[in-house]
Scaffold this motif. Sequence first.
Motif, PDB file in Angstrom:
ATOM      1  N   THR A 260       0.697  -1.186  -0.033  1.00 23.66           N
ATOM      2  CA  THR A 260       0.063  -0.010   0.053  1.00 23.66           C
ATOM      3  C   THR A 260       0.786   1.270   0.054  1.00 23.66           C
ATOM      4  O   THR A 260       0.313   2.348  -0.276  1.00 23.66           O
ATOM      5  N   GLY A 261       1.967   1.086   0.550  1.00 19.38           N
ATOM      6  CA  GLY A 261       2.763   2.227   0.635  1.00 19.38           C
ATOM      7  C   GLY A 261       2.826   3.106   1.775  1.00 19.38           C
ATOM      8  O   GLY A 261       3.203   4.319   1.957  1.00 19.38           O
ATOM      9  N   VAL A 262       1.799   2.882   2.623  1.00 16.81           N
ATOM     10  CA  VAL A 262       1.740   3.775   3.792  1.00 16.81           C
ATOM     11  C   VAL A 262       1.564   2.542   5.044  1.00 16.81           C
ATOM     12  O   VAL A 262       1.086   1.501   5.101  1.00 16.81           O
ATOM     13  N   PRO A 263       2.117   3.022   6.088  1.00 16.96           N
ATOM     14  CA  PRO A 263       2.116   2.417   7.311  1.00 16.96           C
ATOM     15  C   PRO A 263       0.764   2.222   8.018  1.00 16.96           C
ATOM     16  O   PRO A 263      -0.172   3.062   7.984  1.00 16.96           O
ATOM     17  N   LEU A 264       0.418   1.169   8.640  1.00 14.94           N
ATOM     18  CA  LEU A 264      -0.805   0.947   9.439  1.00 14.94           C
ATOM     19  C   LEU A 264      -0.639   1.861  10.657  1.00 14.94           C
ATOM     20  O   LEU A 264       0.256   1.621  11.163  1.00 14.94           O
ATOM     21  N   PRO A 265      -1.801   2.308  11.130  1.00 15.92           N
ATOM     22  CA  PRO A 265      -1.704   3.078  12.418  1.00 15.92           C
ATOM     23  C   PRO A 265      -1.412   1.516  13.508  1.00 15.92           C
ATOM     24  O   PRO A 265      -1.779   0.544  13.388  1.00 15.92           O
ATOM     25  N   GLU A 266      -0.505   2.129  14.530  1.00 13.43           N
ATOM     26  CA  GLU A 266      -0.256   1.193  15.428  1.00 13.43           C
ATOM     27  C   GLU A 266      -1.074   0.469  16.207  1.00 13.43           C
ATOM     28  O   GLU A 266      -1.301  -0.752  16.340  1.00 13.43           O
ATOM     29  N   ALA A 267      -2.417   1.130  16.704  1.00 16.32           N
ATOM     30  CA  ALA A 267      -3.512   0.642  17.132  1.00 16.32           C
ATOM     31  C   ALA A 267      -4.212  -0.393  16.395  1.00 16.32           C
ATOM     32  O   ALA A 267      -4.647  -1.738  16.808  1.00 16.32           O
ATOM     33  N   LEU A 268      -4.109  -0.233  14.982  1.00 17.75           N
ATOM     34  CA  LEU A 268      -4.752  -1.319  14.023  1.00 17.75           C
ATOM     35  C   LEU A 268      -3.723  -2.221  13.958  1.00 17.75           C
ATOM     36  O   LEU A 268      -4.337  -3.589  13.863  1.00 17.75           O
ATOM     37  N   ARG A 269      -2.695  -2.007  14.168  1.00 15.65           N
ATOM     38  CA  ARG A 269      -1.415  -3.161  13.801  1.00 15.65           C
ATOM     39  C   ARG A 269      -1.794  -4.110  14.991  1.00 15.65           C
ATOM     40  O   ARG A 269      -1.797  -5.361  14.988  1.00 15.65           O
ATOM     41  N   ALA A 270      -1.912  -3.461  16.187  1.00 19.41           N
ATOM     42  CA  ALA A 270      -1.910  -4.358  17.558  1.00 19.41           C
ATOM     43  C   ALA A 270      -3.336  -5.254  17.411  1.00 19.41           C
ATOM     44  O   ALA A 270      -3.360  -6.356  17.824  1.00 19.41           O
ATOM     45  N   PHE A 271      -4.378  -4.684  16.916  1.00 22.18           N
ATOM     46  CA  PHE A 271      -5.630  -5.292  16.862  1.00 22.18           C
ATOM     47  C   PHE A 271      -5.359  -6.485  16.027  1.00 22.18           C
ATOM     48  O   PHE A 271      -5.885  -7.976  16.167  1.00 22.18           O
ATOM     49  N   LEU A 272      -4.918  -6.262  14.794  1.00 25.75           N
ATOM     50  CA  LEU A 272      -4.748  -7.559  13.641  1.00 25.75           C
ATOM     51  C   LEU A 272      -3.658  -8.656  13.899  1.00 25.75           C
ATOM     52  O   LEU A 272      -3.945  -9.639  13.682  1.00 25.75           O
ATOM     53  N   LYS A 273      -2.745  -8.035  14.962  1.00 27.16           N
ATOM     54  CA  LYS A 273      -1.681  -9.250  15.564  1.00 27.16           C
ATOM     55  C   LYS A 273      -2.548 -10.111  16.631  1.00 27.16           C
ATOM     56  O   LYS A 273      -2.313 -10.941  16.800  1.00 27.16           O
ATOM     57  N   ARG A 274      -3.582  -9.349  17.295  1.00 31.33           N
ATOM     58  CA  ARG A 274      -4.290 -10.122  18.233  1.00 31.33           C
ATOM     59  C   ARG A 274      -5.650 -11.037  17.966  1.00 31.33           C
ATOM     60  O   ARG A 274      -6.154 -11.842  18.424  1.00 31.33           O
ATOM     61  N   SER A 275      -6.235 -10.344  16.529  1.00 36.02           N
ATOM     62  CA  SER A 275      -7.578 -10.847  16.357  1.00 36.02           C
ATOM     63  C   SER A 275      -7.652 -11.460  14.959  1.00 36.02           C
ATOM     64  O   SER A 275      -6.859 -10.721  14.093  1.00 36.02           O
ATOM     65  N   GLY A 276      -8.363 -12.496  14.627  1.00 43.23           N
ATOM     66  CA  GLY A 276      -8.669 -12.890  13.596  1.00 43.23           C
ATOM     67  C   GLY A 276      -9.621 -12.617  12.766  1.00 43.23           C
ATOM     68  O   GLY A 276     -10.147 -13.003  11.936  1.00 43.23           O
ATOM     69  N   GLY A 277     -10.430 -11.554  13.592  1.00 42.65           N
ATOM     70  CA  GLY A 277     -11.607 -10.896  12.987  1.00 42.65           C
ATOM     71  C   GLY A 277     -12.821 -11.835  13.217  1.00 42.65           C
ATOM     72  O   GLY A 277     -12.569 -13.089  13.934  1.00 42.65           O
ATOM     73  N   GLY A 278     -13.986 -11.538  12.807  1.00 32.76           N
ATOM     74  CA  GLY A 278     -15.087 -12.508  13.069  1.00 32.76           C
ATOM     75  C   GLY A 278     -16.286 -11.529  13.293  1.00 32.76           C
ATOM     76  O   GLY A 278     -16.556 -10.110  13.332  1.00 32.76           O
ATOM     77  N   MET A 279     -17.208 -12.373  13.722  1.00 25.84           N
ATOM     78  CA  MET A 279     -18.603 -11.729  13.968  1.00 25.84           C
ATOM     79  C   MET A 279     -18.877 -11.424  15.473  1.00 25.84           C
ATOM     80  O   MET A 279     -18.143 -12.148  16.412  1.00 25.84           O
ATOM     81  N   ILE A 280     -19.560 -10.159  15.808  1.00 25.74           N
ATOM     82  CA  ILE A 280     -19.935  -9.658  16.956  1.00 25.74           C
ATOM     83  C   ILE A 280     -21.522  -9.745  17.370  1.00 25.74           C
ATOM     84  O   ILE A 280     -22.085  -9.009  16.893  1.00 25.74           O
ATOM     85  N   PHE A 281     -21.959 -10.887  17.920  1.00 22.81           N
ATOM     86  CA  PHE A 281     -23.182 -11.029  18.315  1.00 22.81           C
ATOM     87  C   PHE A 281     -23.483 -11.287  19.957  1.00 22.81           C
ATOM     88  O   PHE A 281     -24.280 -10.609  20.740  1.00 22.81           O
ATOM     89  N   ASN A 282     -22.632 -12.205  20.424  1.00 25.61           N
ATOM     90  CA  ASN A 282     -23.126 -12.661  21.951  1.00 25.61           C
ATOM     91  C   ASN A 282     -22.838 -11.484  22.902  1.00 25.61           C
ATOM     92  O   ASN A 282     -23.193 -11.196  23.981  1.00 25.61           O
ATOM     93  N   THR A 283     -21.533 -10.755  22.579  1.00 27.38           N
ATOM     94  CA  THR A 283     -21.293  -9.558  23.278  1.00 27.38           C
ATOM     95  C   THR A 283     -21.530  -8.219  22.563  1.00 27.38           C
ATOM     96  O   THR A 283     -20.570  -8.127  21.784  1.00 27.38           O
TER      97      THR A 283
END
Length: 163
Positions: A30-53
């Motif tokens: 992309t030629g642009v660094p990802l924001p650190e907070a988004l990088r931290a999220f992507l390192k910790r989460s594989g994404g998914g749905m948000i229903f039960n909470t």
Amino acid sequence: MTLDEFVASIENEGGTPATEAELSRFEGRTGVPLPEALRAFLKRSGGGMIFNTPVEYRDTDGRELQLRHMCDLVEIEREFTKPSAYPLPPALFVIGNDAGGNSIMICLSKERNGQIFVLDHEMVAYEGEAETLEEAEENGLVAFYSPSFNQFLTDLRIAEDEG
């Protein structure tokens, strides 16, 4: 909401957390660094749905949206390599969706890096040239929601039970 609380609210459905090498490769493309907070999220989460909470976003202006899905890096990268069927402002990447089917997007331009927008799916044109981000804001296609992913996380709350 903290990053740990947010990650715990997401029901992973097979997505995988990103590695440092994958994040660096994406930034190189992309030629642009990802924001650190988004990088931290992507390192910790594989994404998914948000229903039960149920998680909602409530900003300082009182605007609310209920989150339904968060993307992993593979989904974000798919949007970069194979853009959607409708023209979007350059440098906006889908990072999730709300309960109404609107896209939660992050801007990765140098000027507005990390800002969070919501795309109103009812305003999407399916043909023509992509609007600039400024035109998309003026025409109501996207609305600015947060100055950073970190502030977006801070403004998340567990939705109160209406029943």
